[in-house]
Design a protein around this motif. Structure first.
Motif, mmCIF file in Angstrom:
data_model
loop_
_atom_site.group_PDB
_atom_site.id
_atom_site.type_symbol
_atom_site.label_atom_id
_atom_site.label_comp_id
_atom_site.label_asym_id
_atom_site.label_seq_id
_atom_site.Cartn_x
_atom_site.Cartn_y
_atom_site.Cartn_z
ATOM 1 N N GLY A 363 77.150 18.097 38.733
ATOM 2 C CA GLY A 363 77.921 19.199 38.337
ATOM 3 C C GLY A 363 79.146 18.888 37.190
ATOM 4 N N PHE A 364 78.598 17.838 36.352
ATOM 5 C CA PHE A 364 79.801 17.693 35.519
ATOM 6 C C PHE A 364 79.243 18.083 34.036
ATOM 7 N N GLY A 365 80.179 18.537 33.160
ATOM 8 C CA GLY A 365 79.763 19.132 31.788
ATOM 9 C C GLY A 365 79.104 20.507 31.905
ATOM 10 N N MET A 401 85.436 14.487 30.434
ATOM 11 C CA MET A 401 86.528 15.384 30.832
ATOM 12 C C MET A 401 86.029 16.349 31.956
ATOM 13 N N VAL A 402 86.820 16.152 32.893
ATOM 14 C CA VAL A 402 86.372 17.083 33.969
ATOM 15 C C VAL A 402 87.691 17.945 34.668
ATOM 16 N N THR A 403 87.251 18.913 35.592
ATOM 17 C CA THR A 403 88.417 19.661 36.107
ATOM 18 C C THR A 403 88.634 19.320 37.540
ATOM 19 N N PRO A 404 89.845 19.388 38.229
ATOM 20 C CA PRO A 404 89.959 19.161 39.589
ATOM 21 C C PRO A 404 88.848 19.843 40.465
ATOM 22 N N LEU A 405 88.553 20.983 40.167
ATOM 23 C CA LEU A 405 87.418 21.540 40.990
ATOM 24 C C LEU A 405 86.244 20.766 40.931
ATOM 25 N N GLN A 406 85.784 20.579 39.522
ATOM 26 C CA GLN A 406 84.496 19.681 39.558
ATOM 27 C C GLN A 406 84.574 18.565 40.420
ATOM 28 N N MET A 407 85.675 17.726 40.444
ATOM 29 C CA MET A 407 85.842 16.663 41.317
ATOM 30 C C MET A 407 85.780 16.860 42.647
ATOM 31 N N VAL A 408 86.343 18.009 43.170
ATOM 32 C CA VAL A 408 86.460 18.411 44.496
ATOM 33 C C VAL A 408 85.152 18.785 45.110
ATOM 34 N N GLN A 409 84.307 19.139 44.114
ATOM 35 C CA GLN A 409 82.971 19.823 44.370
ATOM 36 C C GLN A 409 82.027 18.491 44.687
#
Length: 562
Positions: A363-365, A401-409
């Motif tokens: 899910g990254f990028g 570079m990520v978002t907090p939402l991507q990390m929680v996913q």
């Protein structure tokens, strides 16, 4: 017989004369006075305005209101009826009306309908109408956000015409918009204004947008972040929690915010949804990504010894450092103690292509696909553009570079057995008697066995490693700390002062249900996620667990009545 015939001829002649007179009158009015009546009709037509009523409600998961409607008044005037336009403008300003340049221009130059101010209190409109001749007002509906700042960046806001301009209000405007009515404003023969409402669209539109968030938990998370952001001297705090099995966002909060009832009074940066739109290098909370790949595809032996070079290791003329120097660690200890050098060395077990494909699959990028939050894609360079340093850097959460939402996913996948589930903030839409629910979407990215191993390892991080401040006697927490450097905009290199501190985790650790991420931007009290974000994570996890009734760790299970 002849008398009857004479009567018929007489009346026929009379009818013919009357018809001729009517035709002559119509021709007369059309040819000689057509311009006058055309202008009159045009002036009357300009009294037709459009208003919107019955915009759908936005509710939390329990049906508690987040966006409703209230009655308001909108002031207008027919500029052509003003005797002294400049004097009229002066009176408006003297009585506190905020007139734009465009409104003033229309008042001075136009002859038709002009809005003066929209959506003001009805009492205020009645007071102005008494003070200033020629002012009229219509009753309209204005959006009301009863919880003010709570979840504002998610809910969004509407403009003066009740059209959605941000957040879910904008994304679902075509569903929420209600019905449009035409109102005709005319004067009777006594000069009194009469408003006629279009009655052809009387049917109420019953629309309700239910969110996945819990109002109480959302408010709690926002307040905790505000307090802790100030305590740690951070620029901003962000937190997002997700049900690992359904993809429901339980709360998505940040320490700033705005009041959508007066959105124009706040800068644009405060209207941004930071859980979905804040980009940062994640640092060590990204290490479980490579570790899960090695466990799943390379059968990594967690007892394997790794030489961590006593804290310094040169790769492509770049020195990799560990905060706490170590010589020899097991692969398990590399994750628990968060050794950068150990992770860089473990990254040699996978090729660039393997790592890149796994990052994309995880899910990254790319956007998660959550609806209405204005999310960012993140930044993950194509593998063809990687340098020799890219794979080692990515293994420790740099060059991405990520978002907090991507990390929680991603952490939700660790919690639920290896499935990457699309997050959602809308649980259902009720419209005109029908109910619509978003499609459930998931992709397996690693095995259940790998997920179990990662859960155990992340629990050990909290028990024995860098995440001890997240350890709770109430609920078992598993997770990973992170400290990422910010780019200095002046030099284009990593800042020696500005960092992002974070903690990502899951709970209850022995049977995970919730994934959560806490992020602090440029904290001054401590740059380390283990000293800041880990503690906030614990506080939120305990509160959320009590609210949701998740398994507790220090009390006996409830007894069943016989």
């Amino acid at each position: 017989m002849s008398n009857d015939k004479s009567r018929i001829n007489f009346f026929s002649l009379l009818a013919f004369i009357a018809l001729g007179a009517l035709v002559f009158r119509v021709a007369y009015l059309q040819l000689l006075h057509g311009d006058f009546y055309s202008e009159y009709a045009s002036k009357q037509a300009k009294g037709v305005v459009e208003s919107t009523r019955g915009r759908g409600f936005i509710l939390d998961v329990h049906g508690e209101p987040l966006a409703l409607n209230k009655k308001s008044a909108s002031l207008y005037v027919f500029a052509g009826e003003l005797n002294d336009r400049k004097m009229f403008v002066r009176k408006l300003k003297k009585n506190g009306l905020r007139l734009s340049k465009g409104t003033v221009t229309r008042l001075l130059k136009n002859s038709g309908f002009v809005w003066l101010e929209r959506n003001i209190d009805i009492d205020r409109a009645e007071e102005l109408q008494k003070k200033i001749p020629n002012i009229e007002f219509l009753l309209e509906e204005q959006r009301l956000y009863p919880e003010r700042k709570l979840a504002a960046s998610m809910v969004g806001f509407t403009g003066t015409d009740n059209k959605g301009l941000g957040g879910l209000e904008h994304r679902y405007d075509n569903i929420l918009q209600g019905r449009k009515l035409q109102l005709l404003s005319l004067k009777d023969n006594k000069g009194q204004r009469i408003v006629y409402e279009d009655t052809r669209k009387e049917k109420e539109i019953d629309t309700q947008l239910y969110l996945t968030i819990d109002k109480q938990l959302q408010g709690l998370s926002e307040e905790v972040l505000r307090v802790d952001t100030e305590k740690y001297g951070a620029k901003r705090g962000i937190a997002v929690a997700m049900d690992a099995y359904t993809g429901d966002i339980i709360f998505a909060a940040s320490s700033g915010g705005f009041d959508p009832n007066s959105y124009g009074d706040f800068p644009a940066k405060e209207r941004k949804n930071y859980p979905a739109g804040y980009l940062y290098e994640p640092g060590s909370i990204f290490k479980p990504v490579l570790f899960s790949l090695l466990l799943d595809k390379k059968n990594l032996n967690i007892r394997e010894m790794v030489n961590c070079e006593n804290g310094k290791y040169k790769v492509y003329n770049h020195v990799i450092k560990d905060v706490h120097p170590n010589k020899i660690l097991t692969a398990r200890q590399v994750l628990i103690k968060s050794s950068n050098i150990g992770m860089v060395k473990l990254s040699d077990k996978v090729s660039r292509k393997e790592f890149y494909d796994y990052l994309k699959a995880s899910g990254f990028g790319r956007k998660t696909g959550v609806s209405g939050l204005g999310e960012e894609d993140g930044i993950l360079r194509d593998v063809k553009k990687w340098s020799g340093l890219s794979k080692p850097s990515l293994s420790i959460g740099q060059e991405v570079m990520v978002t907090p939402l991507q990390m929680v996913q991603f952490y939700s996948a660790i919690a639920n057995g290896g499935r990457l589930i699309k997050p959602k903030v809308v649980s259902k839409v009720e419209n005109d008697g029908n109910t619509y629910r978003p499609k459930f979407e998931q992709d397996r990215i690693f095995s259940e066995e790998t997920a179990k191993k990662m859960q155990k390892l992340l629990r050990e991080v909290v028990m024995y490693g860098t995440g001890v401040r997240a350890d709770s006697s109430y609920i078992q927490i598993a997770g990973k700390t992170g400290t990422g450097q910010r780019i200095d905009n002046k030099t284009g290199t990593y800042s020696e002062r500005d960092y992002v501190a974070s903690f990502a985790g899951i709970f209850p650790a022995d049977k995970p249900r919730v994934a959560m991420v806490v992020v602090y931007e440029t904290p001054r009290k401590s740059i380390y996620g283990g000293s800041t974000a880990a503690y906030t994570f614990k506080v939120l996890a305990e509160q959320l667990s009590m609210h949701l009734g998740l398994k507790r760790s220090y009390v006996y299970e409830s007894l069943q009545a016989s």
